[in-house]
Motif scaffolding. Sequence first.
Motif, PDB file in Angstrom:
ATOM      1  N   ASP A  26       0.847  -1.206   0.000  1.00 22.27           N
ATOM      2  CA  ASP A  26       0.000   0.000   0.000  1.00 22.27           C
ATOM      3  C   ASP A  26       0.882   1.255   0.000  1.00 22.27           C
ATOM      4  N   SER A  27       1.700   1.405   1.036  1.00 19.82           N
ATOM      5  CA  SER A  27       2.567   2.584   1.108  1.00 19.82           C
ATOM      6  C   SER A  27       3.831   2.213   1.880  1.00 19.82           C
ATOM      7  N   THR A  28       4.985   2.501   1.308  1.00 23.04           N
ATOM      8  CA  THR A  28       6.241   2.177   2.004  1.00 23.04           C
ATOM      9  C   THR A  28       6.350   2.991   3.297  1.00 23.04           C
ATOM     10  N   ASN A  29       5.762   4.206   3.307  1.00 27.51           N
ATOM     11  CA  ASN A  29       5.805   4.995   4.544  1.00 27.51           C
ATOM     12  C   ASN A  29       5.018   4.312   5.656  1.00 27.51           C
ATOM     13  N   SER A  30       3.862   3.738   5.294  1.00 26.54           N
ATOM     14  CA  SER A  30       3.055   3.069   6.318  1.00 26.54           C
ATOM     15  C   SER A  30       3.829   1.882   6.898  1.00 26.54           C
ATOM     16  N   GLU A  33       5.823  -1.129  -6.599  1.00 29.72           N
ATOM     17  CA  GLU A  33       4.527  -0.496  -6.880  1.00 29.72           C
ATOM     18  C   GLU A  33       3.842  -0.209  -5.557  1.00 29.72           C
ATOM     19  N   GLN A  34       3.166   0.950  -5.453  1.00 28.15           N
ATOM     20  CA  GLN A  34       2.358   1.247  -4.266  1.00 28.15           C
ATOM     21  C   GLN A  34       0.903   1.369  -4.695  1.00 28.15           C
ATOM     22  N   THR A  35       0.026   0.761  -3.904  1.00 28.04           N
ATOM     23  CA  THR A  35      -1.392   0.851  -4.252  1.00 28.04           C
ATOM     24  C   THR A  35      -2.060   2.036  -3.547  1.00 28.04           C
ATOM     25  N   ALA A  36      -1.409   2.569  -2.522  1.00 28.40           N
ATOM     26  CA  ALA A  36      -1.964   3.729  -1.814  1.00 28.40           C
ATOM     27  C   ALA A  36      -0.825   4.652  -1.388  1.00 28.40           C
ATOM     28  N   GLY A  37       0.009   5.032  -2.377  1.00 34.39           N
ATOM     29  CA  GLY A  37       1.130   5.925  -2.108  1.00 34.39           C
ATOM     30  C   GLY A  37       0.583   7.255  -1.584  1.00 34.39           C
ATOM     31  N   ARG A  38       1.212   7.760  -0.536  1.00 32.15           N
ATOM     32  CA  ARG A  38       0.703   8.982   0.093  1.00 32.15           C
ATOM     33  C   ARG A  38       1.609  10.168  -0.162  1.00 32.15           C
ATOM     34  N   GLY A  39       0.986  11.327  -0.401  1.00 28.46           N
ATOM     35  CA  GLY A  39       1.740  12.560  -0.560  1.00 28.46           C
ATOM     36  C   GLY A  39       1.455  13.487   0.604  1.00 28.46           C
ATOM     37  N   ARG A  40       1.983  14.691   0.525  1.00 23.42           N
ATOM     38  CA  ARG A  40       1.743  15.651   1.605  1.00 23.42           C
ATOM     39  C   ARG A  40       0.305  16.134   1.559  1.00 23.42           C
ATOM     40  N   ALA A  41      -0.144  16.664   2.691  1.00 26.91           N
ATOM     41  CA  ALA A  41      -1.477  17.276   2.819  1.00 26.91           C
ATOM     42  C   ALA A  41      -2.591  16.322   2.370  1.00 26.91           C
ATOM     43  N   SER A  51      -2.541  11.926  -2.802  1.00 25.94           N
ATOM     44  CA  SER A  51      -2.006  10.601  -3.110  1.00 25.94           C
ATOM     45  C   SER A  51      -0.751  10.777  -3.968  1.00 25.94           C
ATOM     46  N   TRP A  52       0.026   9.707  -4.076  1.00 26.23           N
ATOM     47  CA  TRP A  52       1.254   9.762  -4.893  1.00 26.23           C
ATOM     48  C   TRP A  52       1.165   8.648  -5.935  1.00 26.23           C
ATOM     49  N   ALA A  53       1.088   9.035  -7.206  1.00 26.61           N
ATOM     50  CA  ALA A  53       0.972   8.051  -8.288  1.00 26.61           C
ATOM     51  C   ALA A  53       2.217   7.152  -8.275  1.00 26.61           C
ATOM     52  N   TYR A 102      10.132   4.254  -4.938  1.00 23.53           N
ATOM     53  CA  TYR A 102       9.246   4.461  -3.797  1.00 23.53           C
ATOM     54  C   TYR A 102      10.009   3.917  -2.593  1.00 23.53           C
ATOM     55  N   CYS A 103      10.532   4.832  -1.803  1.00 27.16           N
ATOM     56  CA  CYS A 103      11.505   4.459  -0.781  1.00 27.16           C
ATOM     57  C   CYS A 103      11.210   5.183   0.523  1.00 27.16           C
ATOM     58  N   SER A 104      11.205   4.453   1.628  1.00 26.35           N
ATOM     59  CA  SER A 104      11.037   5.092   2.942  1.00 26.35           C
ATOM     60  C   SER A 104      12.181   4.680   3.845  1.00 26.35           C
ATOM     61  N   ASN A 126      10.620  20.536  -0.020  1.00 25.34           N
ATOM     62  CA  ASN A 126      11.307  19.380  -0.599  1.00 25.34           C
ATOM     63  C   ASN A 126      10.739  18.870  -1.913  1.00 25.34           C
ATOM     64  N   ASP A 127      10.122  19.730  -2.673  1.00 21.11           N
ATOM     65  CA  ASP A 127       9.708  19.279  -4.008  1.00 21.11           C
ATOM     66  C   ASP A 127      10.883  19.487  -4.943  1.00 21.11           C
ATOM     67  N   LEU A 128      11.214  18.466  -5.713  1.00 24.82           N
ATOM     68  CA  LEU A 128      12.270  18.654  -6.709  1.00 24.82           C
ATOM     69  C   LEU A 128      11.622  18.938  -8.052  1.00 24.82           C
ATOM     70  N   ARG A 148       8.583  21.655 -13.456  1.00 17.40           N
ATOM     71  CA  ARG A 148       7.650  20.573 -13.115  1.00 17.40           C
ATOM     72  C   ARG A 148       8.274  19.628 -12.095  1.00 17.40           C
ATOM     73  N   LYS A 149       7.410  19.063 -11.266  1.00 19.32           N
ATOM     74  CA  LYS A 149       7.890  18.265 -10.129  1.00 19.32           C
ATOM     75  C   LYS A 149       8.179  16.821 -10.541  1.00 19.32           C
ATOM     76  N   PHE A 150       9.332  16.308 -10.123  1.00 20.21           N
ATOM     77  CA  PHE A 150       9.612  14.894 -10.393  1.00 20.21           C
ATOM     78  C   PHE A 150       9.912  14.104  -9.129  1.00 20.21           C
ATOM     79  N   ILE A 162       8.703  14.433  -1.146  1.00 20.29           N
ATOM     80  CA  ILE A 162       9.164  13.806   0.096  1.00 20.29           C
ATOM     81  C   ILE A 162       8.103  13.992   1.184  1.00 20.29           C
ATOM     82  N   LEU A 163       7.794  12.907   1.855  1.00 19.27           N
ATOM     83  CA  LEU A 163       6.813  12.954   2.938  1.00 19.27           C
ATOM     84  C   LEU A 163       7.496  12.469   4.212  1.00 19.27           C
ATOM     85  N   THR A 164       7.682  13.398   5.162  1.00 17.54           N
ATOM     86  CA  THR A 164       8.304  13.021   6.434  1.00 17.54           C
ATOM     87  C   THR A 164       7.219  12.864   7.486  1.00 17.54           C
TER      88      THR A 164
HETATM   89  C1  BTN Z   1       4.627  14.874  -1.826  1.00 12.95           C
HETATM   90  O1  BTN Z   1       5.312  15.564  -2.575  1.00 12.95           O
HETATM   91  O2  BTN Z   1       3.409  15.109  -1.662  1.00 12.95           O
HETATM   92  C2  BTN Z   1       5.284  13.737  -1.087  1.00 12.95           C
HETATM   93  C3  BTN Z   1       5.275  12.473  -1.874  1.00 12.95           C
HETATM   94  C4  BTN Z   1       5.961  11.329  -1.156  1.00 12.95           C
HETATM   95  C5  BTN Z   1       5.814  10.022  -1.897  1.00 12.95           C
HETATM   96  C6  BTN Z   1       6.634   8.929  -1.293  1.00 12.95           C
HETATM   97  S1  BTN Z   1       6.703   7.479  -2.309  1.00 12.95           S
HETATM   98  C7  BTN Z   1       7.459   6.592  -1.012  1.00 12.95           C
HETATM   99  C8  BTN Z   1       6.772   7.002   0.263  1.00 12.95           C
HETATM  100  N1  BTN Z   1       5.588   6.217   0.486  1.00 12.95           N
HETATM  101  C9  BTN Z   1       4.469   6.954   0.442  1.00 12.95           C
HETATM  102  O3  BTN Z   1       3.315   6.511   0.597  1.00 12.95           O
HETATM  103  N2  BTN Z   1       4.783   8.233   0.188  1.00 12.95           N
HETATM  104  C10 BTN Z   1       6.208   8.423   0.078  1.00 12.95           C
END
Ligand code: BTN
Length: 333
Positions: free
Chosen positions: A99-103, A123-131, A134-136, A144-146, A187-189, A194-196, A199-201
């Motif tokens: 689902d998410s490497t952060n979780s 692959e993440q099925t529920a990758g999370r972004g800030r605020a 979601s993170w495609a 996808y690294c935590s 921390n957006d690169l 455009r963002k590539f 980072i979600l802490t």
């Molecule tokens: C953002 O810019 O909103 C932060 C995106 C962070 C995405 C990464 S992908 C690996 C890790 N696992 C998650 O669910 N989110 C972070």
Amino acid sequence: MAGLPGTTDRRIDALLTLLAENSTIVVSGAKIAKEIGVTRQQVWRWIEQLRQLGVRVKGHPRTGYHIERVPDILVPQMLSHRLYGTPFARRIFHFFKVDSTNSVAMQLGESGEAHGAVVLAEEQTAGRGRAGRSWASEKSAGIYCSILLRPPVPPAHAPLLTLVAGLAARDAAAEDLDALPDIRWPNDLLVGGRKFCGILTEMHAEPDRIHHAVVGIGINVNQPKMPADLAAIATSLRIETGKAHSRFELLIRLLQYFDRYYNQFLADGALPVLRRFAQVSSYYEGKRVRITTATEVFTGITAGLEPSGVLRVARDDGRGIEAVLSGDVAEAS
Ligand code: BTN
């Protein structure tokens, strides 16, 4: 490498490593079976599984196997060799799908896993972004690294961990790009605006100490195009350069740079991190921005960072310098 439900069987990892390390020769099914301690039938089943994941393995049980091209899979055993000497070499958890490497990394933090554990997914099925976004996380296209950290610093310094990760990702990706990447605080690169990488802490902290923190890094590497709703604001290294990049090599550089910046931060404090940020981010100073926080939207000019890594913005409305702890930053015209 490490045992956790859902992680890639470490013998598949060993199989891939064996094939990759012998990529120029045909290795017999019997030899593989003996080396990794399974039956020849099991080797054949795993080879079939790898083929379905796009790994090009030639041959069959009678003739032996031969990998056509070393696959760009983030195989823990091979990563671990290359990361020797860093805290990341010891515990690498790899998932084909999660689902998410952060979780996962946050759960590992709760259950006492050591500093430096790394969670990776193809692959993440529920990758999370800030605020809450979601993170495609398309299969094998991105990183996808935590990273699980147990930093001996107070929670007020947590924004600096995010800057450390941003700088590491920036330096690692710069080697794959023709144009210099920018960092949009925190921390957006970005490349070409455009963002590539994002980072979600996340952390679990008490008032005076961080119990554990997880720095989650998502990098768009080999996506040939971005989903239509993101195409105007997001990009990948491949889109920018017109060629495919090795996620494996990029991840090694990312973790090596992270190790360097993190150790420097612990040894010498925030100053070197802030100085480096000032060198590489056009958002550090003198940029007109629109800030969206939980409570308001305002515009202003960036005016450096506080020692804690918080962004300073001179407000257009004359209300002085605002210290922005968290919020969305956009370039304003
Ligand atoms: C953002 O810019 O909103 C932060 C995106 C962070 C995405 C990464 S992908 C690996 C890790 N696992 C998650 O669910 N989110 C972070």
